[in-house]
Design a protein around this motif. Structure first.
Motif, PDB file in Angstrom:
ATOM      1  N   SER A  31       0.611  -0.835  -0.029  1.00  0.00           N
ATOM      2  CA  SER A  31      -0.230   0.036   0.038  1.00  0.00           C
ATOM      3  C   SER A  31       0.967   1.276   0.000  1.00  0.00           C
ATOM      4  O   SER A  31       0.449   2.264   0.119  1.00  0.00           O
ATOM      5  CB  SER A  31      -0.960  -0.352   1.169  1.00  0.00           C
ATOM      6  OG  SER A  31      -0.282  -0.102   2.770  1.00  0.00           O
ATOM      7  N   GLN A  32       2.393   1.205  -0.306  1.00  0.00           N
ATOM      8  CA  GLN A  32       3.009   2.476  -0.349  1.00  0.00           C
ATOM      9  C   GLN A  32       3.318   2.519  -1.670  1.00  0.00           C
ATOM     10  O   GLN A  32       2.810   2.214  -2.915  1.00  0.00           O
ATOM     11  CB  GLN A  32       4.400   1.929  -0.035  1.00  0.00           C
ATOM     12  CG  GLN A  32       5.032   1.558   1.940  1.00  0.00           C
ATOM     13  CD  GLN A  32       6.526   1.375   1.721  1.00  0.00           C
ATOM     14  OE1 GLN A  32       6.747   0.608   2.904  1.00  0.00           O
ATOM     15  NE2 GLN A  32       7.188   2.147   0.893  1.00  0.00           N
ATOM     16  N   PRO A  33       2.717   4.085  -1.474  1.00  0.00           N
ATOM     17  CA  PRO A  33       3.091   4.715  -2.904  1.00  0.00           C
ATOM     18  C   PRO A  33       4.216   4.660  -3.059  1.00  0.00           C
ATOM     19  O   PRO A  33       4.411   4.919  -5.110  1.00  0.00           O
ATOM     20  CB  PRO A  33       2.702   6.307  -2.451  1.00  0.00           C
ATOM     21  CG  PRO A  33       2.611   7.134  -0.890  1.00  0.00           C
ATOM     22  CD  PRO A  33       2.704   5.046  -0.493  1.00  0.00           C
ATOM     23  N   TRP A  34       5.530   5.273  -3.060  1.00  0.00           N
ATOM     24  CA  TRP A  34       6.556   5.258  -3.415  1.00  0.00           C
ATOM     25  C   TRP A  34       7.262   3.924  -2.486  1.00  0.00           C
ATOM     26  O   TRP A  34       7.668   3.943  -1.378  1.00  0.00           O
ATOM     27  CB  TRP A  34       7.041   6.065  -2.928  1.00  0.00           C
ATOM     28  CG  TRP A  34       6.356   7.414  -3.424  1.00  0.00           C
ATOM     29  CD1 TRP A  34       5.845   8.111  -3.135  1.00  0.00           C
ATOM     30  CD2 TRP A  34       6.279   8.115  -5.444  1.00  0.00           C
ATOM     31  NE1 TRP A  34       4.787   9.086  -4.035  1.00  0.00           N
ATOM     32  CE2 TRP A  34       5.497   8.949  -5.093  1.00  0.00           C
ATOM     33  CE3 TRP A  34       7.096   7.233  -6.493  1.00  0.00           C
ATOM     34  CZ2 TRP A  34       5.184   9.408  -6.794  1.00  0.00           C
ATOM     35  CZ3 TRP A  34       6.807   8.140  -7.690  1.00  0.00           C
ATOM     36  CH2 TRP A  34       5.430   8.731  -7.211  1.00  0.00           C
ATOM     37  N   ASP A  55       7.003   3.266  -8.012  1.00  0.00           N
ATOM     38  CA  ASP A  55       6.145   3.182  -7.223  1.00  0.00           C
ATOM     39  C   ASP A  55       5.441   1.926  -7.183  1.00  0.00           C
ATOM     40  O   ASP A  55       6.017   0.825  -7.367  1.00  0.00           O
ATOM     41  CB  ASP A  55       5.061   4.619  -7.544  1.00  0.00           C
ATOM     42  CG  ASP A  55       3.936   3.661  -8.543  1.00  0.00           C
ATOM     43  OD1 ASP A  55       4.161   2.686  -9.150  1.00  0.00           O
ATOM     44  OD2 ASP A  55       3.377   4.240 -10.115  1.00  0.00           O
ATOM     45  N   GLY A  56       3.871   2.054  -5.803  1.00  0.00           N
ATOM     46  CA  GLY A  56       3.295   0.596  -4.903  1.00  0.00           C
ATOM     47  C   GLY A  56       3.589  -0.301  -6.363  1.00  0.00           C
ATOM     48  O   GLY A  56       2.834  -1.526  -6.099  1.00  0.00           O
ATOM     49  N   ASP A  57       3.172   0.047  -7.285  1.00  0.00           N
ATOM     50  CA  ASP A  57       2.088  -0.478  -8.091  1.00  0.00           C
ATOM     51  C   ASP A  57       2.731  -0.820  -9.600  1.00  0.00           C
ATOM     52  O   ASP A  57       2.482  -1.436 -10.357  1.00  0.00           O
ATOM     53  CB  ASP A  57       1.037   0.130  -9.554  1.00  0.00           C
ATOM     54  CG  ASP A  57      -0.023   0.752  -7.818  1.00  0.00           C
ATOM     55  OD1 ASP A  57      -0.419   0.183  -7.528  1.00  0.00           O
ATOM     56  OD2 ASP A  57      -0.711   1.544  -8.322  1.00  0.00           O
ATOM     57  N   GLU A  86       4.219  12.186   3.570  1.00  0.00           N
ATOM     58  CA  GLU A  86       3.943  11.747   2.487  1.00  0.00           C
ATOM     59  C   GLU A  86       3.961  12.911   0.816  1.00  0.00           C
ATOM     60  O   GLU A  86       4.583  12.711   0.314  1.00  0.00           O
ATOM     61  CB  GLU A  86       2.008  11.106   2.833  1.00  0.00           C
ATOM     62  CG  GLU A  86       2.159   9.572   3.443  1.00  0.00           C
ATOM     63  CD  GLU A  86       2.264   8.448   2.053  1.00  0.00           C
ATOM     64  OE1 GLU A  86       2.318   9.074   0.583  1.00  0.00           O
ATOM     65  OE2 GLU A  86       1.998   7.820   2.510  1.00  0.00           O
ATOM     66  N   GLY A  90       5.547  13.503  -1.509  1.00  0.00           N
ATOM     67  CA  GLY A  90       5.347  14.295  -2.370  1.00  0.00           C
ATOM     68  C   GLY A  90       5.654  15.142  -3.414  1.00  0.00           C
ATOM     69  O   GLY A  90       5.786  15.641  -5.189  1.00  0.00           O
ATOM     70  N   ASP A  98       5.918   8.851 -15.841  1.00  0.00           N
ATOM     71  CA  ASP A  98       5.830   7.745 -15.928  1.00  0.00           C
ATOM     72  C   ASP A  98       5.967   7.676 -17.173  1.00  0.00           C
ATOM     73  O   ASP A  98       5.817   8.088 -18.427  1.00  0.00           O
ATOM     74  CB  ASP A  98       4.363   7.195 -15.844  1.00  0.00           C
ATOM     75  CG  ASP A  98       4.041   5.430 -15.962  1.00  0.00           C
ATOM     76  OD1 ASP A  98       5.250   5.569 -16.572  1.00  0.00           O
ATOM     77  OD2 ASP A  98       3.329   4.992 -15.075  1.00  0.00           O
ATOM     78  N   ARG A 143       8.805   1.940   5.584  1.00  0.00           N
ATOM     79  CA  ARG A 143       7.486   2.549   6.016  1.00  0.00           C
ATOM     80  C   ARG A 143       7.606   2.466   7.649  1.00  0.00           C
ATOM     81  O   ARG A 143       7.972   1.297   8.739  1.00  0.00           O
ATOM     82  CB  ARG A 143       6.033   2.196   6.002  1.00  0.00           C
ATOM     83  CG  ARG A 143       4.939   2.815   6.659  1.00  0.00           C
ATOM     84  CD  ARG A 143       3.462   2.264   5.964  1.00  0.00           C
ATOM     85  NE  ARG A 143       3.227   2.450   4.626  1.00  0.00           N
ATOM     86  CZ  ARG A 143       2.575   2.738   4.642  1.00  0.00           C
ATOM     87  NH1 ARG A 143       1.286   3.204   5.245  1.00  0.00           N
ATOM     88  NH2 ARG A 143       1.552   2.391   2.923  1.00  0.00           N
TER      89      ARG A 143
END
Length: 186
Positions: A31-34, A55-57, A86, A90, A98, A143
């Motif tokens: 669930s971390q964005p980065w 990123d997390g995805d 966060e 950001g 991307d 985290r």
């Protein structure tokens, strides 16, 4: 019959409390964005900061800033790299694009335990090897729970001062990140 029923019930209850056997199911997505990145920063002859971040995805992003810290809308300087918010992250990646490279979310999730492991190993003592070269840092973000902040975990640093994380986990992360982020940027 009654003893057989009791034995059956005990065996069933014991089976319910047994650890779940290992499966080949993919790890839970993060669930971390980065997650991790490579960043070059240099203050000699003007400010430069460029990097690639995962990123997390599993998407790879790139960013670049040049000028003077006073003239830039994003002269990012963290207050504490052990407690990045966060909002600070950001700002760090503001303007990132991307680039279409991708690692699977399962691959990212599978490497998260290595980040936690590397976070427990202090880096080697830095030694000066040059001047005005800046620094290229390979890092991951761990985290901080609770608190919702992130700690920058050094994997490797080259440039004016060189240091590395000597853990086996950091070496595995470096190999993975060089594949995912590439070694030609920044």
């Amino acid at each position: 019959m009654r003893i057989a029923t009791i034995l059956f019930a005990l065996i069933s209850l014991t089976a319910c409390n047994s650890p779940t056997p290992a499966t080949d199911e993919p790890p839970e997505p993060t669930s971390q964005p980065w997650i991790c990145g490579r960043e070059y920063v240099n203050f000699a002859w003007g400010y430069q900061r460029r990097g690639a971040v995962l990123d997390g995805d599993g998407h790879v992003w790139r960013y670049e800033f040049k000028g003077t810290p006073a003239s830039l809308p994003n002269a990012w300087q963290p207050k504490d790299p052990n407690a990045l918010t966060e909002t600070e992250l950001g700002a760090r990646y503001n303007g990132a694009v991307d680039i279409g490279q991708r690692s699977s979310a399962d691959d990212v999730a599978a490497h998260m335990p290595l980040i936690r492991e590397a976070a427990g190993t202090p880096p080697t003592e830095g030694h000066q090897v040059g001047a005005d070269m800046g620094a290229t840092v390979l890092y991951c973000l761990a985290r901080n729970v609770p608190g919702g902040t992130y700690r920058q975990v050094l994997i490797d640093q080259k440039g004016d001062i060189e240091t590395t994380n000597p853990s086996a986990a950091a070496k595995q992360l470096a190999t993975w990140l060089n594949r995912v982020l590439g070694t030609d940027y920044p």
